[in-house]
Design a protein around this motif. Sequence first.
Motif, short mmCIF file in Angstrom:
data_model
loop_
_atom_site.label_atom_id
_atom_site.label_comp_id
_atom_site.label_asym_id
_atom_site.label_seq_id
_atom_site.Cartn_x
_atom_site.Cartn_y
_atom_site.Cartn_z
N TYR A 189 0.82 -1.21 0.00
CA TYR A 189 0.00 0.00 0.00
C TYR A 189 0.86 1.27 0.00
O TYR A 189 0.49 2.29 -0.56
N SER A 190 2.03 1.18 0.66
CA SER A 190 2.93 2.33 0.72
C SER A 190 4.28 1.86 1.25
O SER A 190 4.39 0.73 1.75
N PRO A 191 5.32 2.71 1.16
CA PRO A 191 6.63 2.33 1.73
C PRO A 191 6.55 2.00 3.22
O PRO A 191 7.39 1.26 3.74
N ASP A 192 5.56 2.55 3.91
CA ASP A 192 5.44 2.31 5.35
C ASP A 192 5.23 0.84 5.67
O ASP A 192 5.52 0.41 6.80
N ASP A 193 4.70 0.06 4.72
CA ASP A 193 4.46 -1.35 5.00
C ASP A 193 5.74 -2.10 5.31
O ASP A 193 5.72 -3.11 6.02
N ILE A 194 6.86 -1.64 4.79
CA ILE A 194 8.17 -2.19 5.15
C ILE A 194 8.81 -1.36 6.26
O ILE A 194 9.35 -1.90 7.24
N GLU A 195 8.74 -0.05 6.13
CA GLU A 195 9.43 0.83 7.08
C GLU A 195 8.84 0.75 8.48
O GLU A 195 9.55 0.95 9.47
N ASP A 196 7.55 0.44 8.60
CA ASP A 196 6.95 0.30 9.93
C ASP A 196 7.66 -0.78 10.73
O ASP A 196 7.88 -0.63 11.94
N ALA A 197 8.01 -1.89 10.07
CA ALA A 197 8.70 -2.97 10.77
C ALA A 197 10.07 -2.50 11.26
O ALA A 197 10.49 -2.82 12.38
N ARG A 198 10.75 -1.73 10.44
CA ARG A 198 12.06 -1.21 10.86
C ARG A 198 11.91 -0.23 12.01
O ARG A 198 12.72 -0.21 12.93
N ARG A 199 10.86 0.60 11.94
CA ARG A 199 10.63 1.54 13.04
C ARG A 199 10.30 0.82 14.34
O ARG A 199 10.61 1.32 15.43
#
Length: 328
Positions: A189-199
Amino acid sequence: MYQPKDSSKSPRFCGVRTFMRLEQIKTTDHIDFAVLGVPFDTAASFRTGQRLGPQHIRNFSSLLRPYNPDMDINIFDYCSGVDYGDIDVIPGNIHRTYDNMVSELTPLLKKNVTPIIMGGDHSISLGNLRAFHKKYGPVALVHFDSHGDTWDNYYGEKYMHGTPFRRAVEEGLLDVNHSIQVGMRGPLYSPDDIEDARRLGFEVIPMREARKIGFEEVIKRIHERVGDHPVFVSYDIDFVDPAYAPGTGTPEVGGPTSFEALEYVRALDGLNLVGFDLVEVLPTYDSNEITATLASAIMYEMITLTALKKKKQLLQPAGEQVLQASKE
């Protein structure tokens, strides 16, 4: 000592289906590992039918034999294990199902038995981690999947098969500084779908990066990330390319082959492994039992890792055995 029936003496088509033809008994005595099913799938967002995964895997696992030539070990020279049966789930009620999971897994973990758990959809991992937390505190996670499963919600629902690891972080069940996810790919849906895990604190190696840096580097990163911390391994069958594992709910192309799928598990040897789950096997879409073949083999490699760990403990000097036990 519990071990499988000898299929050279008893045909594989005889008897009640259990994993690897192990004895089906609920016991915590004189065993090193227990295979369990959690046939829950009402947290799936697309295809359903994963509730039938455990019996599907069991049915094909009768072909497995005790000696693993790739790891050069006869499992039952070092391990005793049983098919513990299925945990009673409550269809449509994930919270009562989680309570049942914790209740059933706790006696095994108290006796230092390694659970090898079959789903069910991936929501069951949260119940598993709640039980492991009672024994070990926050555990490291090695997560093989094509999806990160760290979404906040689906349709406003917080407890779905795409949310278990966000909930696990929020509940303090995971040591995220020693946790890693491998294999993420496909449209998002957005880059956040991967970056949320890193955050949230996870190290994340998407599948494209894994191909670029190579298998050996991925394994090196896993071992460096986890260290000697107690680690739970969660393996979504959709980590594997659907050419090799079509029977799953949300397949994503571009994944590992079946050989690579097994090698990722074998390469975890040496970690402080305390438990495993394999999830999202969906029999309805499993033409010619391709997925069941692979899923049973992955679980076999998980059991092999338990045997290798036991072998190393038996060969340790007494003082080192005490130290290892204190870590666990």
